[in-house]
Design a protein around this motif. Structure first.
Motif, PDB file in Angstrom:
ATOM      1  N   MET A 100      17.293  21.796  22.123  1.00  0.00           N
ATOM      2  CA  MET A 100      17.178  21.955  21.059  1.00  0.00           C
ATOM      3  C   MET A 100      19.025  21.060  21.208  1.00  0.00           C
ATOM      4  SD  MET A 100      15.416  21.713  18.861  1.00  0.00           S
ATOM      5  CE  MET A 100      16.946  21.688  17.194  1.00  0.00           C
ATOM      6  N   ALA A 101      19.736  21.911  22.152  1.00  0.00           N
ATOM      7  CA  ALA A 101      20.698  21.848  22.960  1.00  0.00           C
ATOM      8  C   ALA A 101      21.410  20.211  23.943  1.00  0.00           C
ATOM      9  CB  ALA A 101      21.036  22.862  23.497  1.00  0.00           C
ATOM     10  N   GLY A 102      20.029  20.455  24.335  1.00  0.00           N
ATOM     11  CA  GLY A 102      19.971  19.315  25.035  1.00  0.00           C
ATOM     12  C   GLY A 102      19.495  17.360  24.282  1.00  0.00           C
ATOM     13  N   VAL A 103      19.029  17.942  23.171  1.00  0.00           N
ATOM     14  CA  VAL A 103      18.975  16.446  22.081  1.00  0.00           C
ATOM     15  C   VAL A 103      20.272  16.818  21.542  1.00  0.00           C
ATOM     16  CG1 VAL A 103      17.852  15.611  20.358  1.00  0.00           C
ATOM     17  CG2 VAL A 103      16.685  16.966  22.085  1.00  0.00           C
ATOM     18  N   ASP A 104      20.702  17.843  20.943  1.00  0.00           N
ATOM     19  CA  ASP A 104      22.265  17.759  20.247  1.00  0.00           C
ATOM     20  C   ASP A 104      22.971  17.013  21.299  1.00  0.00           C
ATOM     21  OD1 ASP A 104      23.693  17.932  18.673  1.00  0.00           O
ATOM     22  OD2 ASP A 104      23.801  19.958  18.239  1.00  0.00           O
ATOM     23  N   ARG A 105      23.444  17.567  22.679  1.00  0.00           N
ATOM     24  CA  ARG A 105      24.279  16.902  22.954  1.00  0.00           C
ATOM     25  C   ARG A 105      24.190  15.103  23.280  1.00  0.00           C
ATOM     26  NH1 ARG A 105      26.411  18.435  28.933  1.00  0.00           N
ATOM     27  NH2 ARG A 105      28.193  17.201  28.985  1.00  0.00           N
ATOM     28  N   LEU A 107      22.555  12.845  21.650  1.00  0.00           N
ATOM     29  CA  LEU A 107      22.696  12.117  20.506  1.00  0.00           C
ATOM     30  C   LEU A 107      23.725  12.777  20.176  1.00  0.00           C
ATOM     31  CD1 LEU A 107      18.956  13.012  18.298  1.00  0.00           C
ATOM     32  CD2 LEU A 107      19.962  11.093  19.361  1.00  0.00           C
ATOM     33  N   PHE A 108      24.780  13.458  20.201  1.00  0.00           N
ATOM     34  CA  PHE A 108      26.244  13.300  19.687  1.00  0.00           C
ATOM     35  C   PHE A 108      27.263  13.591  20.184  1.00  0.00           C
ATOM     36  CE2 PHE A 108      23.463  14.653  15.910  1.00  0.00           C
ATOM     37  CZ  PHE A 108      23.230  13.798  15.371  1.00  0.00           C
ATOM     38  N   ASP A 109      26.857  14.052  21.610  1.00  0.00           N
ATOM     39  CA  ASP A 109      27.995  14.173  23.247  1.00  0.00           C
ATOM     40  C   ASP A 109      28.731  15.558  22.343  1.00  0.00           C
ATOM     41  OD1 ASP A 109      29.166  13.710  25.401  1.00  0.00           O
ATOM     42  OD2 ASP A 109      30.599  12.051  24.023  1.00  0.00           O
TER      43      ASP A 109
END
Length: 204
Positions: A100-105, A107-109
């Motif tokens: 989840m942290a990888g997807v958030d970073r 998509l939203f840096d």
């Protein structure tokens, strides 16, 4: 001397029945003639033993049993979710939180609301699926996975161990609401399961 001989011949002719005389059978004919207490047999054919012919039951065909492999997070035959051990709970917490942290970073840096909401979902799943004997693993694995995700994926502006520690402390402070909400949710679910299990054992 001829007289007695002629008399004997005439006496034997009188005692025999009219018709041709029977000769004793010889060779294969003797085998074909049944004697007293003897069953007739076919000439030149070997004797065959007569056995009672009973119908044999059909062979049972082997039953094919298809077993579908169930994963660690699937459902069993009873419909209940598969329980996780303490090690499985820790591994699932780390992998899911990092994902989840990888997807958030990506998509939203950065680590924002998507990371926090994903952490809530992970804590809920851990508390629901952990075994009864490993209930404490759920509220403990969540914060460890949260801190590890911040340590690995939180952007750091300077290098060094001190900068990593400061960045981790800052990230925990800024996202304390997500951290305490997810950990508290897991603790409440675990406590409810513990109380329900104790009451169930007492009722029995």
């Amino acid at each position: 001397m001829i007289g007695p001989y002629v008399g004997r011949v005439e006496q034997s002719i009188r005692t025999q029945p009219p018709g041709p005389r029977r000769r004793p059978p010889t060779g294969a004919a003797a085998a074909a003639v049944p004697g007293p207490g003897r069953a007739p047999e076919t000439v030149g054919a070997p004797a065959k033993s007569v056995t009672s012919a009973r119908p044999r039951p059909p062979a049972a065909s082997p039953r094919l049993r298809l077993r579908l492999p169930l994963g660690g997070h699937g459902r069993g035959r009873t419909g209940r979710p598969t329980r996780l051990t303490a090690i499985g709970t820790g591994v699932l917490a780390v992998l899911a939180t990092l994902a989840m942290a990888g997807v958030d970073r990506l998509l939203f840096d950065g680590l924002g609301w998507l990371f926090g909401f994903g952490y809530l979902v992970v804590c809920f799943q851990l508390a629901v699926r952990v075994r009864y004997v490993d209930l404490l693993a759920a509220p403990i694995s969540g914060p460890i996975a949260f801190a590890l995700a911040l340590l690995l994926l939180e952007p750091v502006h300077s290098s060094g161990v001190t900068a990593q520690v400061v960045s981790l402390a800052t990230g925990l402070a800024l996202r304390a609401d997500w951290l305490f909400t997810g950990t508290g949710l897991a603790a409440l679910i675990v406590l409810a399961r513990f109380v329900a299990q104790r009451r169930f054992h007492r009722a029995r």
